[in-house]
Write an enzyme that holds these catalytic residues in place. Structure first.
Site, PDB file in Angstrom:
ATOM      1  N   GLU A  42     -24.273   4.548  12.868  1.00  0.00           N
ATOM      2  CA  GLU A  42     -24.737   3.923  14.104  1.00  0.00           C
ATOM      3  C   GLU A  42     -26.205   4.295  14.281  1.00  0.00           C
ATOM      4  O   GLU A  42     -26.547   5.484  14.328  1.00  0.00           O
ATOM      5  CB  GLU A  42     -23.908   4.424  15.286  1.00  0.00           C
ATOM      6  CG  GLU A  42     -24.144   3.661  16.569  1.00  0.00           C
ATOM      7  CD  GLU A  42     -23.220   4.104  17.684  1.00  0.00           C
ATOM      8  OE1 GLU A  42     -23.325   3.535  18.788  1.00  0.00           O
ATOM      9  OE2 GLU A  42     -22.404   5.010  17.467  1.00  0.00           O
ATOM     10  N   ARG A 267     -14.044  15.948   9.125  1.00  0.00           N
ATOM     11  CA  ARG A 267     -15.485  16.046   9.321  1.00  0.00           C
ATOM     12  C   ARG A 267     -15.968  17.432   8.910  1.00  0.00           C
ATOM     13  O   ARG A 267     -15.201  18.387   8.848  1.00  0.00           O
ATOM     14  CB  ARG A 267     -15.832  15.800  10.795  1.00  0.00           C
ATOM     15  CG  ARG A 267     -15.447  14.431  11.289  1.00  0.00           C
ATOM     16  CD  ARG A 267     -15.718  14.283  12.770  1.00  0.00           C
ATOM     17  NE  ARG A 267     -17.142  14.154  13.046  1.00  0.00           N
ATOM     18  CZ  ARG A 267     -17.622  13.812  14.240  1.00  0.00           C
ATOM     19  NH1 ARG A 267     -16.809  13.595  15.258  1.00  0.00           N
ATOM     20  NH2 ARG A 267     -18.922  13.697  14.425  1.00  0.00           N
ATOM     21  N   LYS A 277     -24.727  13.886  18.138  1.00  0.00           N
ATOM     22  CA  LYS A 277     -26.030  13.243  18.317  1.00  0.00           C
ATOM     23  C   LYS A 277     -26.478  13.304  19.774  1.00  0.00           C
ATOM     24  O   LYS A 277     -27.671  13.408  20.054  1.00  0.00           O
ATOM     25  CB  LYS A 277     -25.968  11.797  17.823  1.00  0.00           C
ATOM     26  CG  LYS A 277     -26.109  11.670  16.324  1.00  0.00           C
ATOM     27  CD  LYS A 277     -26.331  10.249  15.870  1.00  0.00           C
ATOM     28  CE  LYS A 277     -25.078   9.434  15.873  1.00  0.00           C
ATOM     29  NZ  LYS A 277     -25.245   8.110  15.254  1.00  0.00           N
TER      30      LYS A 277
END
Length: 562
Positions: A42, A267, A277
């Protein structure tokens, strides 16, 4: 393993590879087909080390099986995307050594097809326009054992189709309506309780401006994009495991040319850092770091500026393996991978970070010479270089103690002979102090018959080998010493404010450092080992001819602790 860091145990078999080999074997779902993956970041921030694990899996898996990997920007949310991030993501991926060829896409490239597929679901009676407000949506969501509700679920197909087209035409405000899939309001998986497929958002899109005012949800758009691009294996992180039934539902019920398989992996977690983020953006916006590329940040641009190499990062990602359950890796292991790479490749040079003058009192004042030092002792092919030497040198302040502590083997009056790296043996005879009692000069005598560091009579040298810089030819430098950005091992824990976990000593700036003359023309991103100090690189932003700035990439082990 070196440095006291234990390497994560590699799994006996990468389960993703096992699935792929099963799928491509005779009788498998993708028998005879090219393995095709994708990396869908993204573009609302810079890539960090966590993304690096994902992209290494995506691109590396395709590479392993002679397949393809697409780069696709997930830009379905118009409120966050920015062209700056799009360009930075491409730069980071190329820096790591991966390439997507001509397969660079944007999720927004498929907006028209997403819309067409949504209309198709409405026509099949598998989607409907819902007018629950966000508050009502939460109220009607139900609970474990309590089904969700929507009074609009049985709305006639033609009515939903009309309302959906009017949503696209911009007739309704944000939040007034959504398009929902008609699946199972009683499902134990809440992602399947008639999830939202489209929402209204009148903000302009970074590529399409105001063309669209309705946008597809990721769970709807992503499987469509995968299928249209011919992706065979959609590899994603573990939080999407509960979304897989919805991914499969979309693939099964839309009119698509392919049926990709979604596979999830854990992850990457690393101690002493955060990889949200949102939190990283807050650090930047509040000025707690100098930017996204601050060398303390876990972003790839920050690690690159710190001096991390593509090889060290790829090795790190490969060696931690691919797990199915969440795990946290020591930051020290990432540092170990960097040391391992730089030990083999970095040129050894001499730099004095906290300088004090050393005068060899019996060395001729007018004499200058050069001594030969190796560029890299583990790589003979790297050769040697000549370093200027004279009566006046710079050495580290902590290489001298007027009153030594036990086991101290460096310079002190009447102490043992020490080697000057590549030059001569010296013995300390005294020091000069200023009015405040601070040592301003160390006085030594040298053995003229010990050039190269070996005494002519073969006597044993009990002192340490000391690095130095010739005072007459030294260049000034600024050196930045970095430590973990967070002093807390787990700043991301739910019960902590990550801002309060910041390490106030994560950056120390040293000015007036002295470096050997050979560094005057060095250019970023050159890496060096400063003898006895650590691995350093030229700062890619602030260093310039006449103003050298070095970042410490990673320290060396120091056997002596004062």
């Amino acid at each position: 393993m070196a440095d006291g860091i234990k390497a994560p145990e590699l799994e006996s078999r990468n389960f993703i590879h096992a699935f792929i080999e099963e799928d491509t074997a005779p009788g498998g779902q993708f028998e005879g087909m090219t393995v095709h993956t994708r990396f869908p970041p993204e573009p609302n921030g810079y890539l960090h080390i966590g993304h690096c694990k994902a992209l290494t899996i995506d691109f590396g898996t395709a590479e392993k099986y002679g397949g393809l990997c697409n780069l696709r920007m997930d830009d379905t949310n118009p409120t966050k995307e920015d062209e700056e991030f799009v360009e930075a993501i491409q730069e980071d991926i190329h820096w790591l050594g991966f390439d997507w060829g001509d397969r660079f896409f944007f999720g927004s490239d498929y907006f028209e097809e997403d819309y067409r597929q949504a209309e198709g679901l409405i026509k099949k009676g598998l989607a409907y326009v819902c007018q629950l407000t966000p508050e009502e949506f939460r109220e009607y969501r139900g609970g474990v054992g309590v089904p969700a509700r929507s009074p609009y679920r049985d709305r006639p197909i033609e009515e939903s189709l009309d309302l959906f087209r009017r949503m696209r035409a911009g007739e309704f405000p944000d939040g007034a309506m959504t398009l929902r899939a008609k699946i199972d309001l009683a499902s134990g998986n809440f992602n399947m309780r008639d999830p939202v497929l489209y929402r209204i958002n009148h903000l302009p899109h970074h590529r399409h401006g105001n063309t669209w005012c309705i946008y597809p949800m990721y769970d709807f758009a992503h499987p469509i994009q995968d299928a249209l691009e011919g992706i065979t294996h959609s590899l994603c992180s573990l939080e999407f495991e509960a979304h897989r039934p919805l991914y499969n539902w979309v693939v099964e019920n839309c009119d698509l040319p392919a049926k990709p398989r979604q596979i999830e992996f854990a992850r990457l977690g690393i101690d002493h850092t955060v990889m949200s983020k949102r939190k990283l953006r807050r650090l930047v916006e509040e000025g707690r770091v100098s930017g996204w590329d601050d060398p303390r940040m876990p972003t790839l641009c920050g690690l690159r500026r710190r001096g991390y190499t593509p090889k060290s990062i790829r090795n790190f990602c490969e060696r931690i393996g691919v797990a199915k359950s969440a795990n946290v890796v020591e930051y020290g292991f990432l540092e170990h991978c960097l040391r391992e790479d730089l030990n083999a490749t970095a040129e050894r040079v001499m730099a004095v970070l906290r300088p004090v003058k050393l005068t060899i009192t019996n060395y001729p004042g007018e004499k200058t010479e050069t001594v030969t030092v190796e560029n890299n002792p583990v790589d003979p092919a790297a050769g040697t270089r000549e370093v200027p030497f004279s009566r006046s040198l710079w050495v580290e302040a902590d290489d001298f103690l007027e009153t030594p502590v036990p086991k101290y083997k460096r310079l002190y009056p009447g102490g043992p002979e020490c080697r000057l790296k590549g030059a001569y043996l010296i013995r300390c005879t005294g020091c000069v102090k200023d009015e405040a009692g601070k040592v301003t000069e160390i006085l030594c005598e040298y053995d003229p018959e010990s050039r190269g560091g070996d005494p002519a009579d073969g006597r044993k040298v009990k002192g340490a080998t000391i690095h130095w810089v010739d005072a007459a030819t030294a260049v000034d430098a600024e050196v930045r010493l970095y430590d973990n950005l967070f002093s807390d091992e787990n700043p991301d824990a739910a019960d902590k404010d990550f801002i309060e976990c910041l390490n106030p000593h994560s950056l120390e700036v040293l000015t007036g450092c002295k470096a050997e003359a050979s560094l005057a023309e060095a250019k970023a991103p050159a890496n060096f080992q400063f003898l006895r100090q650590g691995y350093f690189c030229l700062d890619s932003k602030d260093s310039a001819p006449g103003h050298l700035v070095f970042n410490r990439s990673v320290s060396l082990k120091d056997s002596f602790k004062k």
